[in-house]
Design an enzyme around this catalytic site. Structure first.
Site, PDB file in Angstrom:
ATOM      1  CG  ASP A   1      10.751  -7.602   2.502  1.00  0.00           C
ATOM      2  OD1 ASP A   1      11.551  -7.908   1.582  1.00  0.00           O
ATOM      3  OD2 ASP A   1       9.779  -6.853   2.331  1.00  0.00           O
TER       4      ASP A   1
ATOM      5  N   GLY B   1       0.799  -1.208   0.000  1.00  0.00           N
ATOM      6  CA  GLY B   1       0.000   0.000   0.000  1.00  0.00           C
ATOM      7  C   GLY B   1       0.833   1.259   0.000  1.00  0.00           C
TER       8      GLY B   1
END
Length: 354
Positions: free
Chosen positions: A166, A53
């Site tokens: 990540d 997002g």
């Protein structure tokens, strides 16, 4: 680890972490408050866009600046990942981790509110030829050590043992003093007790930073984070992206190119042109050496983060790196030029020492 589904008046009133109910030290924000702070999510306040997002800058009524991560309705991060990020960050406190200020679940909206980082993400500096000049070696080295200390805290010193999964340049934010803060814990996993690894059928993260054993077999561990740190270290030194970069004279990617230069005794040819100063070459070479130790093909050969932090703060001898492992993305040959590149194959490559 679960967060109870019960909501009352749009306020999360109960959560269960590993079977034990605890109070979350994080504030609930109404959607109206966040909309006002961001001028109704105005494009003028947009800070960036990630896989899940958009991120906006906001200003609360008391003048406090915030960063608002508004998860996309169509994103892969559902309520489970959202709750995961809220729980993890709320329980982590370290100067090299971004601080979560609050959250919002209202209707279809899932929103996280963080402390605002005025200098943005690390990738906006090291991969930009103009902004990279701001980052001299001293500043880059401080950033490297800060990231390492943040990872060490996650792996060994926090209340929960956290594997980030990540770590990359865009997930390292810089505050007003250029202190690095690891962010984006949506993909992070906690492991209990003395456990240091896990397994998943759903491989998540960013190609180009993934350790081979994770990309292929779904095995993640503190050592897969170490591998990602090795890639990040290589990028900070070179000013080049590992993913998508290739040398104009050959087809080698960044890791292959760096390893080739290392074995040929020409490692300093890799460094960012902004750092061409003979007075710091030995320090840069040492960091490059540490990068290769983190990028070992076999995870048992990689150092843990406590060793990495020690090596970064000392000047002692370093062990010789063995084969470096990595993988590269290759577009599926079945795709035509007019088709989107949504299908990828992963090739594992081992570079043999000469």
């Amino acid at each position: 680890m679960i967060l109870a589904e019960k909501l009352e008046n749009n306020v999360m009133i109960d959560q269960n972490i590993d079977g034990q109910s605890e109070d979350m030290e994080v504030t609930f924000f109404t959607l109206a408050t966040i909309a006002t702070a961001t001028d109704n999510f105005s494009s003028n306040n947009k800070l960036g866009e990630g896989g899940f997002g958009l991120v906006y800058k906001g200003t609360l009524v008391d003048g406090k600046e915030i960063a608002v991560k508004r998860l996309s309705w169509s994103s892969g991060q559902g309520l489970k990942e959202f709750k995961n990020e809220v729980i993890l960050i709320a329980k982590l406190q370290h100067r090299n981790l971004v601080r979560l200020l609050g959250y919002c679940i209202e209707g279809d909206e899932k929103i996280l509110i963080y402390e605002y980082m005025p200098n943005g993400s690390l990738d906006s500096f090291i991969f930009d030829q103009t902004r990279a000049k701001v980052l001299g070696w001293s500043m880059r080295f401080n950033i490297i050590r800060g990231i390492a200390r943040g990872l060490l805290y996650l792996h060994e010193d926090s209340r929960l043992r956290i594997i980030h999964r990540d770590l990359k340049a865009s997930n390292v934010l810089l505050d007003s003093k250029m202190i690095p803060k690891i962010s984006d814990f949506g993909m992070a996993r906690s492991v209990g007790g003395d456990q240091t690894e896990g397994n998943t059928r759903r491989v998540v993260g960013t190609y180009g930073y993934m350790a081979p054993e994770y990309a292929i077999n779904g095995i993640f561990s503190v050592k897969s984070d170490v591998f990602s740190f090795g890639i990040l270290l290589l990028e900070i030194i070179s000013g080049k992206k590992n993913r998508g970069w290739s040398h104009p004279d050959h087809s080698l990617n960044l890791v292959e190119h760096a390893w080739k230069l290392w074995k040929e005794g020409r490692p300093l040819e890799l460094i960012d042109t902004c750092l061409e100063d003979s007075g710091i070459q030995s320090k840069i070479k040492r960091c490059l050496h540490i990068s290769f130790l983190c990028l070992q093909q076999h995870h048992d050969d990689r150092p843990n983060m406590s060793s990495v932090v020690m090596l970064l703060h000392s000047e002692g001898s370093l062990p010789e790196p063995k084969e470096v492992g990595f993988f590269v993305e290759k577009k599926s040959p079945s795709l035509s030029k007019n088709q989107p590149s949504s299908v990828n194959e992963i090739t594992i490559t081992v570079l043999e020492a000469r």
